[in-house]
Design a protein around this motif. Structure first.
Motif, PDB file in Angstrom:
ATOM      1  N   MET A  45     -11.000   4.871  -5.057  1.00  0.00           N
ATOM      2  CA  MET A  45     -10.853   3.473  -4.661  1.00  0.00           C
ATOM      3  C   MET A  45     -12.212   2.777  -4.603  1.00  0.00           C
ATOM      4  SD  MET A  45      -7.842   3.420  -1.792  1.00  0.00           S
ATOM      5  CE  MET A  45      -8.193   4.993  -1.028  1.00  0.00           C
ATOM      6  N   LYS A 277     -10.703  -5.099   0.356  1.00  0.00           N
ATOM      7  CA  LYS A 277      -9.334  -4.749  -0.019  1.00  0.00           C
ATOM      8  C   LYS A 277      -9.180  -3.243  -0.170  1.00  0.00           C
ATOM      9  CE  LYS A 277      -8.869  -9.109  -2.552  1.00  0.00           C
ATOM     10  NZ  LYS A 277      -8.653  -9.738  -3.883  1.00  0.00           N
ATOM     11  N   ASP A 281      -6.581  -0.141   1.389  1.00  0.00           N
ATOM     12  CA  ASP A 281      -5.913   0.909   0.631  1.00  0.00           C
ATOM     13  C   ASP A 281      -6.233   2.282   1.212  1.00  0.00           C
ATOM     14  OD1 ASP A 281      -4.796  -0.912  -1.075  1.00  0.00           O
ATOM     15  OD2 ASP A 281      -6.357  -0.723  -2.597  1.00  0.00           O
ATOM     16  N   TYR A 284      -4.124   2.927   4.161  1.00  0.00           N
ATOM     17  CA  TYR A 284      -2.777   3.317   3.765  1.00  0.00           C
ATOM     18  C   TYR A 284      -2.736   4.763   3.274  1.00  0.00           C
ATOM     19  CZ  TYR A 284      -0.156  -1.009   4.260  1.00  0.00           C
ATOM     20  OH  TYR A 284       0.507  -2.086   4.776  1.00  0.00           O
ATOM     21  N   GLY A 752      -3.162  -4.401  -7.337  1.00  0.00           N
ATOM     22  CA  GLY A 752      -3.485  -3.620  -6.151  1.00  0.00           C
ATOM     23  C   GLY A 752      -2.683  -4.036  -4.949  1.00  0.00           C
ATOM     24  N   SER A 754      -1.621  -2.741  -1.920  1.00  0.00           N
ATOM     25  CA  SER A 754      -1.785  -1.690  -0.929  1.00  0.00           C
ATOM     26  C   SER A 754      -2.160  -0.355  -1.541  1.00  0.00           C
ATOM     27  CB  SER A 754      -0.515  -1.543  -0.091  1.00  0.00           C
ATOM     28  OG  SER A 754      -0.213  -2.748   0.530  1.00  0.00           O
ATOM     29  N   LEU A 755      -1.192   0.330  -2.159  1.00  0.00           N
ATOM     30  CA  LEU A 755      -1.431   1.708  -2.569  1.00  0.00           C
ATOM     31  C   LEU A 755      -1.593   1.878  -4.055  1.00  0.00           C
ATOM     32  CD1 LEU A 755       0.936   3.754  -0.290  1.00  0.00           C
ATOM     33  CD2 LEU A 755      -1.526   3.654  -0.238  1.00  0.00           C
TER      34      LEU A 755
END
Length: 892
Positions: A45, A277, A281, A284, A752, A754-755
């Motif tokens: 990420m 952001k 992620d 999460y 993108g 969240s996951l």
């Protein structure tokens, strides 16, 4: 003595020790593998976030400040790899005189509204290659794609730049470019997100730095407010692997520069905005670890406990024999500790080795953390968990028996067990009620599971949401235990009747045997049920995620392939026929894209043909409110001036069905805004290619008539989901660089919600693999160990005349009850958990799923594997039943 005891256990109880160590290894391997997933995903990420930024810093020079001094400060800042000045100038309009199409002798004059002219250093495109993408021509004066369409200009044409109070300046266009990150390029540095412009300027011209100064330096004395300078900087991307730590590092560096600049500069930190952001992620990803990983580790611990508990009777008899021969309590505890240590160490070593191998194969990383410290912590946590499981399942029961049982009681095979305390106090019912109450409270309050406020260094996870699924999981297991004991106890006649087709005249005997063993059988059924529930809920969540990731990509891209034109493009709906003729294309649907004012609010407006829009894209019912997709599209088709608006617009303007909306739209004939009447017909929450906030959907034919233009903003191309990249390439080759062609496969890796930044493919395989192993082992191995513990009873039954077929019927009856009850309980619990998981993890899905995806193929594999393991265990455990002697009884 301890070594002799351990060697004796290995020689006589080797398979049981291996099975117990395997349970410890599963728990350790699962935790270690999930730690490797977290390490790899967070690093991915961070890397993906940093690579997605075209310009890391846009440092705005304050009015009256010295750009040269700010440039020196930026270059001197630790971590800066390159920094150059970029000048901004405001123009009141651009004018192009071009040759008329079809008549080279005639010329046409096109004029735009206000725009922005940038002055770029010579090496800007090489330093920031992702900021400017050349579509046609080469270097020199560069015209943005949208502006070129507005002016009908091409490389070689001459453009006039209007300047306040000065004569226009003429420049010759050298190329046409796209600005992929125009939103950040034209941001208001230092302004709050809500005060940012709704869209980048329509008209943009890029000049070489020296030429820009020739054009705009004369403007400085009279209109300095129309000129500004930014320092664009590239920063080192050697950052911590964790996005949250990387974000804090980047933000700290920006604040340090602002402090040293003493008000002369303000940093537009695009790198931090992207990492902001990514850290959500990462949070999460931690949530996934807790939701999907911890139940598996707990289940592995329960499996280990079940394996150890299958030998409880034998262990008590051995303990009683040693006590009768003079061993004291301390010695017996030490012997149990030796067994627990051997099992724990062997299981931890095997688990860590398996986790290392799986992490390397699945994620390309054998580390258990993004840093050495994290790796040590995760490795220690996994090892500690394995040792605790071994101690809890072997040492603790032995110590408890020493305190509560006598030598005589240890030699008793059959005893009367009291109901557990949790059963007497109704703990299972309390847990289920509490889980339902927590779920109801959290799901109706509109909570956010992961909260990462923009610009705030810390992020928070609402761990309260974990209580609902955890309480449901525990409560359902205890409830199954209660029901099984009730059925096998007071419901023995019902069990006998159910077993009659299989056991025949042994049905009553089989039911009596099951009733006597209802406590360990209930434990085995609960274990199998929880394993199946874990497999079903995890698989359902993963299948639903994959489904919604595809929906999200389709929603963002618009269709399998989308052909976009810049605003001001002149292609009409008839051009769809050209796209439909491309090999692999099933249909091409035109869609208009305009901007209109609702009051003072500028919103995106989409013009569609309601009767044919679904040929090019899918419109699920969850995209609409107050009716199905078909119903609302029907309302749109029934009235030419009907319009669908967002829920936010309905609330802001207090709209009711049928209300008149006067929108101000640009008229293609005059270039001015004109009022166009519409009537509110329904609510649309999502729409292909539309933004996430407010937008409008209307009839394309009505828009074309009212505004004097049927120009299409995009074409939604349906390929049946096949060969999207190849078909997009064919379309791009056909249309050339003037159009932007995107396919859903490429967008799937970019969006993108969240996951999406987390690689769930490897995690899915790991979770489902562990779930499958636990489900099969939870049924087959526990059954086999339980039957093996009763070798004395089997041998005595053989001595009394029982045939192998009789014993197989009895064993098959136990396997049938275990399999049917375990699979049934697991299916019911798994369904409830899947529903709760998807509801609790709403933030993962954008848009939320209309239906849960059920992975039937995987569930069939789990069921067949579990039944197969039960069948194999039954056959293996009853194989010695044909022996004519009672030798097995002497081994018990």
């Amino acid at each position: 003595m301890k070594l002799t005891w351990l060697l004796g256990l290995l020689r006589h109880r080797g398979p049981r020790l291996v099975a117990t160590a395997a349970g410890v290894a599963i728990a350790v391997a699962l935790l270690g593998t999930l730690a490797a997933f977290l390490a790899a995903s967070t690093a991915t990420m961070t890397d993906r976030a940093t690579r997605a930024v075209a310009v890391d810093w846009q440092v705005q020079v304050a009015p009256g400040g010295a750009p040269a001094q700010v440039l020196d400060a930026v270059r001197a800042a630790p971590g800066t790899t390159a920094a150059v000045p970029v000048d901004f100038g405001q123009t009141s309009g651009l004018v192009a005189v071009t040759r008329a199409t079809g008549n080279p002798a005639a010329t046409t004059t096109q004029t735009t509204g206000p725009g922005v002219v940038l002055g770029l250093p010579e090496d800007y495109r090489s330093l920031f290659p992702d900021a400017v993408r050349v579509l046609a021509g080469s270097g020199g004066v560069l015209l943005a794609q949208q502006t070129a369409a507005n002016l009908h200009a091409a490389p070689g044409d001459t453009i006039q730049i209007n300047r306040s109070g000065l004569a226009p300046a003429s420049v010759r266009v050298g190329g046409i470019v796209a600005l992929p990150q125009a939103d950040s390029l034209f941001q208001r540095v230092g302004a709050a997100p809500k005060s940012q412009p709704p869209a980048p300027p329509d008209n943009v011209l890029l000049l070489p730095e020296a030429q820009w100064h020739q054009v705009f330096d004369p403007l400085a004395p009279a209109h300095p407010d129309q000129l500004s300078t930014q320092i664009h900087a590239a920063r080192s991307h050697r950052l911590p692997a964790d996005p949250a730590q990387a974000y804090n590092t980047v933000v700290g560096a920006a604040h340090n520069l602002e402090l040293r600049a003493a008000g002369a500069a303000m940093v537009g930190d695009n790198l931090a905005a992207t990492l902001d952001k990514a850290r959500g992620d990462a949070a999460y990803a931690q949530v996934l670890f807790l939701f999907l990983g911890l139940p598996g580790a707990v289940l592995a611990g329960l499996f280990t406990a079940a394996v150890a508990a299958a030998g409880t009777g034998r262990r008590r008899r051995e303990q009683a024999l040693l006590r009768a021969r003079g061993a004291d309590a301390g010695q017996l505890v030490q012997l149990a500790a030796v067994e627990a240590a051997a099992v724990g160490v062997a299981g931890c070593l095997a688990g860590l080795g398996a986790a290392t191998l799986i992490g390397w194969l699945m994620f390309g990383s054998a580390r258990f953390g993004s840093t050495t410290a994290n790796a040590v912590v995760w490795g220690a946590a996994a090892t500690s968990t394995g040792l605790v499981i071994a101690a809890a399942t072997i040492l603790l029961p032995a110590y408890r028996d020493l305190r509560t049982a006598t030598v005589v009681a240890g030699r008793v095979d059959v005893g009367r067990a009291e109901a557990p305390r949790w059963s007497r106090y109704g703990l299972d019912l309390w847990l289920l009620a509490s889980g339902g109450a927590v779920f109801w409270a959290t799901s109706r309050s509109g909570y956010q599971l992961v909260l990462a406020p923009e610009g705030v260094p810390g992020i928070s996870v609402s761990y309260w949401a974990f209580a609902g699924p955890a309480l449901l999981w525990a409560g359902s297991g205890l409830l199954v235990w209660r029901l099984v004991e009730l059925l096998l106890g007071r419901g023995r006649p019902i069990v006998a009747a159910m077993l009659a087709p299989l056991a025949g005249n042994l049905a009553t005997t089989s039911a009596a045997m099951l009733s006597r063993r209802r406590r360990p059988l209930a434990r085995s059924i609960v274990l199998l049920g929880l394993a199946v529930a874990f497999a079903a809920s995890t698989a359902t969540f993963n299948a639903t995620y994959r489904q919604q990731a595809e929906v999200d990509a389709q929603l963002t891209n618009g269709a399998d392939v989308t052909v976009s034109q810049p605003p001001g493009g002149v292609s009409g709906p008839a051009a769809a026929a050209q796209l439909a003729a491309v090999a692999g294309v099933r249909a091409a649907e035109p869609i208009q894209h305009r901007f209109g004012y609702v009051g003072t609010d500028l919103q995106d407006l989409y013009g569609i043909n309601p009767a044919t829009i679904t040929r090019g894209t899918s419109l699920p019912d969850q995209y609409f409110q107050g009716g199905t997709a078909a119903e609302l599209l029907g309302r749109l088709a029934a009235a030419p001036d009907a319009i669908l608006v967002s829920a936010e617009t309905v609330n802001d303007f207090q709209l009711r069905p049928g209300d008149l909306l006067n929108l101000r739209l640009p008229d293609a004939r005059t270039g001015q805004l004109i009022p166009v009447p519409f009537h509110y017909a329904g609510i649309v929450t999502e729409f292909p290619t539309a933004p996430k906030d407010s937008f409008l959907v209307a009839n394309a034919a009505y828009l074309a008539t009212a505004t004097g233009s049927d120009a299409v903003g995009a074409f939604l191309v349906d390929t049946g989901g096949r060969d999207t990249a190849a078909i997009a390439g064919r379309i791009q080759a056909l249309l050339g660089p003037s159009a932007t062609v995107t396919d859903v496969g490429t967008v799937r890796g970019q969006v993108g919600s969240s996951l999406t930044a987390v690689d769930l493919a490897g995690l899915t395989r790991i979770e489902l693999g562990f779930a499958l192993v636990l489900a099969a082992a939870g049924g087959g191995l526990v059954l086999a160990l339980g039957l093996a513990e009763r070798r004395r009873g089997i041998a005595i039954a053989v001595a009394l005349g029982a045939r192998r077929r009789h014993l197989r019927r009895l064993a098959a009856s136990e396997a049938l009850v275990l399999g049917a009850a375990g699979l049934g309980a697991g299916a019911a619990t798994g369904w409830a958990l899947a529903e709760m998981l998807v509801a609790v993890l709403t933030g993962v899905f954008d848009p939320p799923p209309a239906t849960i995806a059920v992975p039937w193929a995987y569930l069939v594999v789990v069921t067949v594997s579990t039944l197969g393991a039960l069948a194999v265990a039954t056959v293996i455990a009853t194989r010695p039943a044909g022996q004519p002697d009672i030798a097995p009884s002497r081994q018990a």
